[in-house]
Design a protein around this motif. Structure first.
Motif, PDB file in Angstrom:
ATOM      1  N   HIS A  54      18.213  24.037  31.509  1.00 59.35           N
ATOM      2  CA  HIS A  54      18.594  22.854  32.295  1.00 59.35           C
ATOM      3  C   HIS A  54      19.874  22.181  31.783  1.00 59.35           C
ATOM      4  CE1 HIS A  54      14.981  23.089  34.612  1.00 59.35           C
ATOM      5  NE2 HIS A  54      14.184  22.855  33.594  1.00 59.35           N
ATOM      6  N   ARG A  87      -0.109  25.311  35.776  1.00 63.23           N
ATOM      7  CA  ARG A  87       0.866  24.658  36.670  1.00 63.23           C
ATOM      8  C   ARG A  87       0.112  23.858  37.747  1.00 63.23           C
ATOM      9  NH1 ARG A  87       6.306  24.562  35.240  1.00 63.23           N
ATOM     10  NH2 ARG A  87       6.712  24.236  37.454  1.00 63.23           N
ATOM     11  N   ASP A 120       6.458  28.418  33.173  1.00 60.30           N
ATOM     12  CA  ASP A 120       6.545  28.779  34.592  1.00 60.30           C
ATOM     13  C   ASP A 120       6.383  30.278  34.850  1.00 60.30           C
ATOM     14  OD1 ASP A 120       8.967  29.741  33.709  1.00 60.30           O
ATOM     15  OD2 ASP A 120      10.196  28.360  34.892  1.00 60.30           O
TER      16      ASP A 120
HETATM   17 MG    MG Z   1      10.173  24.148  34.297  1.00 60.84          MG
END
Ligand code: MG
Ligand code: GDP
Length: 140
Positions: A54, A87, A120
């Motif tokens: 990110h 998740r 993820d």
């Molecule tokens: Mg993530």
């Protein structure tokens, strides 16, 4: 379905509000087993490495500062389909979009301070687990 391991973080907004046990009860009620767990203080370098994917995003600096603002709890969760299951248990990144009964719906303060991290993918789970745990610290 396969027995999987995923990596989890109880984030600073949750540890600060004494919600470690509350988050753990969502994990265990979902049938996931906490097979490793420790409370740590992330360094800035560790937070930057963990969220390197990110680094070009506008919220990167804020995210790193948040993640080092208080201790966190890092965990390895084991169970059938653990990556996707956790998740689901966490809910959407933005608590405004998270389903009822999820960790983020019930505890998150904002899209940034959203109480939980879960890997993820199975590939990223293995990478993230290795960043924080030695093999002999995980007892399934
Ligand atoms: Mg993530
Ligand atoms: P996740 O996989 O659901 O955790 O979400 P992402 O991988 O997209 O983002 C990683 C983390 O960055 C999120 O869990 C949030 O803590 C933070 N984050 C994501 N989007 C935003 C945003 O728009 N603003 C801020 N401040 N933080 C964000």
């Amino acid at each position: 379905m396969a027995l999987e391991r995923t990596f989890s973080i109880i984030k600073p907004d949750a540890t600060r509000r004494n919600l470690t046990g509350a988050v753990n009860s969502y994990i265990e009620k979902a049938g996931l087993r906490i097979v490793a767990q420790k409370r740590i203080q992330l360094t800035k370098a560790q937070a930057e490495t963990f969220y390197a994917v990110h680094k070009e995003r506008p919220f990167f600096g804020e995210l790193v500062e948040f993640m080092i603002s208080e201790p966190i709890v890092v965990q390895v969760l084991e169970g059938e389909n653990a990556v996707a299951k956790y998740r689901e248990v966490m809910g959407a990144t933005n608590p405004a979009n998270a389903a009822e009964g999820t960790i983020r719906k019930d505890f998150a303060l904002s899209v940034g301070e959203n109480s939980a991290h879960g890997s993820d993918s199975l590939e990223n789970a293995a990478i993230e687990i290795a960043q924080f745990f030695a093999g002999n610290e995980i007892v399934g």
